[in-house]
Design an enzyme around this catalytic site. Structure first.
Site, PDB file in Angstrom:
ATOM      1  N   ILE A 240       0.891  -1.159   0.000  1.00 45.98           N
ATOM      2  CA  ILE A 240       0.000   0.000   0.000  1.00 45.98           C
ATOM      3  C   ILE A 240       0.928   1.208   0.000  1.00 45.98           C
ATOM      4  O   ILE A 240       1.836   1.301   0.824  1.00 45.98           O
ATOM      5  CB  ILE A 240      -0.961  -0.003   1.206  1.00 45.98           C
ATOM      6  CG1 ILE A 240      -1.908   1.209   1.173  1.00 45.98           C
ATOM      7  CG2 ILE A 240      -0.233  -0.072   2.519  1.00 45.98           C
ATOM      8  CD1 ILE A 240      -3.001   1.171   2.239  1.00 45.98           C
ATOM      9  N   SER A 241       0.747   2.102  -0.962  1.00 47.95           N
ATOM     10  CA  SER A 241       1.689   3.203  -1.152  1.00 47.95           C
ATOM     11  C   SER A 241       1.713   4.156   0.039  1.00 47.95           C
ATOM     12  O   SER A 241       0.743   4.283   0.787  1.00 47.95           O
ATOM     13  CB  SER A 241       1.339   3.988  -2.418  1.00 47.95           C
ATOM     14  OG  SER A 241       1.562   3.223  -3.574  1.00 47.95           O
TER      15      SER A 241
END
Length: 210
Positions: A56-57
């Site tokens: 997840i960025s």
């Protein structure tokens, strides 16, 4: 000050000035998109691991990519790489419809459950080769790609409306440049947003599976 407000202040200092983007980040609970053991880290400004060896960025990168798209409420957006669904949920706050494509069906199905939980009704999902886009719903006003490719796939030029915006990490397997590309009549006009590091975009017009 609570964690989300601290994060919003940090993003502001890092150059995220679009109030709509900051409000979307404030409204979407990032902890919902994380494995149970990482929920307490939801509002740290860093990338975190999720299933299928994906990530997840970092919130800053999510905000930067979203801000660069300059989304309008009537826009139709193609997202390549649903992942956890967090970026998708942010986009859904800012445009008419998000069409999102995920290579890993397991990830996509988990994301779909999260969208239902949040009652996000303007998201359409598909599973398959994201390097080929999603031609059935083209043209799009904007395309966002959350995995890195050695060059921009031709499919994206074909599926983006003239003047449309593409944000995509381009470069080698270890480090890339986050690129904003504007579609002209015959080619892209490109600028670099920042250096970055994303997982590989695997597919016919991206990295080949090893």
């Amino acid at each position: 000050m609570d964690q989300i407000q601290q994060l919003i202040e940090i993003l502001g200092r890092q150059g995220i000035h679009d109030e709509r983007v900051l409000l979307a980040i404030q409204n979407v609970p990032r902890e919902l998109f994380l494995p149970e053991n990482l929920k307490s880290h939801a509002y740290e400004n860093r990338a975190l691991p999720i299933d299928c060896d994906q990530t997840i960025s970092q919130p800053y990168i999510v905000a930067l990519m979203t801000q660069a798209l300059q989304l309008q409420p009537t826009d139709r957006v193609l997202e390549i790489g649903t992942g956890s669904g967090y970026q998708t949920a942010i986009l859904s706050q800012l445009c008419r419809t998000v069409y999102t494509v995920e290579r890993w069906e397991e990830l996509g199905q988990i994301a779909q459950k999260r969208f239902r939980q949040l009652q996000l009704s303007n998201i359409e999902t598909a599973f398959g080769d994201g390097t080929l886009g999603w031609p059935e719903h083209a043209p799009y006003d904007a395309i966002i790609v959350t995995a890195a490719t050695p060059s921009i796939p031709a499919a994206y030029f074909q599926q983006l409306s003239s003047g449309g915006r593409l944000v995509i990490p381009v470069g080698g397997s270890d480090i890339q440049e986050l690129t904003l590309a504007i579609r002209g009549e015959v080619d892209w006009t490109c600028s670099t947003l920042c250096g970055c590091r994303f997982v590989k975009l695997i597919g016919e017009q991206g990295w080949q599976e090893t």
